[in-house]
Design a protein around this motif. Sequence first.
Motif, mmCIF file in Angstrom:
data_model
loop_
_atom_site.group_PDB
_atom_site.id
_atom_site.type_symbol
_atom_site.label_atom_id
_atom_site.label_comp_id
_atom_site.label_asym_id
_atom_site.label_seq_id
_atom_site.Cartn_x
_atom_site.Cartn_y
_atom_site.Cartn_z
ATOM 1 N N PRO A 176 0.798 -1.234 0.000
ATOM 2 C CA PRO A 176 0.000 0.000 0.000
ATOM 3 C C PRO A 176 0.830 1.284 0.000
ATOM 4 N N TYR A 177 1.887 1.338 0.803
ATOM 5 C CA TYR A 177 2.663 2.584 0.864
ATOM 6 C C TYR A 177 3.404 2.850 -0.440
ATOM 7 N N GLN A 178 3.632 1.784 -1.243
ATOM 8 C CA GLN A 178 4.275 1.980 -2.536
ATOM 9 C C GLN A 178 3.353 2.689 -3.520
ATOM 10 N N LEU A 179 2.058 2.463 -3.378
ATOM 11 C CA LEU A 179 1.098 3.190 -4.210
ATOM 12 C C LEU A 179 1.176 4.685 -3.914
ATOM 13 N N ALA A 180 1.342 5.029 -2.652
ATOM 14 C CA ALA A 180 1.487 6.441 -2.287
ATOM 15 C C ALA A 180 2.763 7.017 -2.868
ATOM 16 N N ASP A 181 3.849 6.229 -2.856
ATOM 17 C CA ASP A 181 5.126 6.680 -3.408
ATOM 18 C C ASP A 181 4.988 7.079 -4.878
ATOM 19 N N ILE A 182 4.420 6.172 -5.672
ATOM 20 C CA ILE A 182 4.347 6.467 -7.108
ATOM 21 C C ILE A 182 3.283 7.516 -7.388
ATOM 22 N N ALA A 183 2.249 7.585 -6.541
ATOM 23 C CA ALA A 183 1.241 8.638 -6.705
ATOM 24 C C ALA A 183 1.870 10.016 -6.522
ATOM 25 N N THR A 184 2.783 10.145 -5.563
ATOM 26 C CA THR A 184 3.482 11.415 -5.360
ATOM 27 C C THR A 184 4.226 11.817 -6.620
ATOM 28 N N GLN A 185 4.907 10.867 -7.231
ATOM 29 C CA GLN A 185 5.669 11.167 -8.440
ATOM 30 C C GLN A 185 4.767 11.554 -9.609
ATOM 31 N N VAL A 186 3.689 10.805 -9.794
ATOM 32 C CA VAL A 186 2.776 11.092 -10.898
ATOM 33 C C VAL A 186 2.128 12.467 -10.705
#
Length: 245
Positions: free
Chosen positions: A128-138
């Motif tokens: 789940p926290y990886q989704l937040a990581d890539i969402a920040t980048q996008v």
Amino acid sequence: MSESPTKYRLSKSKIAAFEHCPRRLWLQVHRRHVGQFDPETLARFQFGHQVGHKALLAHPDGIMVDALPDMQAAIDRTTQLLAMAKPRPIFEATFLHDNVLCRVDILEPDGEGGWRAIEVKASPRVKPYQLADIATQVWIMRSCGVTISQAVIRHLESAPDWRRPDIAVVRFQDADVTRSMRRQLARRPNVAADANVSIRGAEVFRDTGEHCHKPFACEFRRYCALAQRAPLLAVLDAAVAGVTH
């Protein structure tokens, strides 16, 4: 005297630290020296660097963006590469928006004028926290005018033997998380705004608990545990002093 524009600049990893625990972010910014990583965590960091390097080998025509002489140079170089007539994969593409800096593991042309954002993770599944990581980048890239057609987490096909991880046997699997990260994506502006406020205030306090160890061990867990015990010890010392007098 005004603040340096980079003094309290956030990054993808700092946003992740804030979402893990606001106190962790505050300590990273103001008291980084009190953090302690255990040997296992350091070994995993090292393996993660190896995994990231191996992932780049799938793109032999890729171009690395160096952070020299500074991040502004990296941002300018990224802008040049995005404008190439024949785009090529970009490693560590660098962007800044709303005081949040990110360096993207891999940006791959999608063949239709847009880009696939690829985040490499040394885990056997998407967390789940990886989704937040890539969402920040996008969020940052789209805010900078970049067309991101797909968000991908490139993770390991199987879990490594952490007693003796072998980079030679690592194989990757891509997970398209473009849809599954949408809820996280919508939250990015508010999360970044809250993080910016947090690092400019007084030390954030939070009781220790399960979050100190999950989803991974925090480097400040010993510091926070000692700080939490200190008031109690002071009360006990005062009580003992009162008895002895």
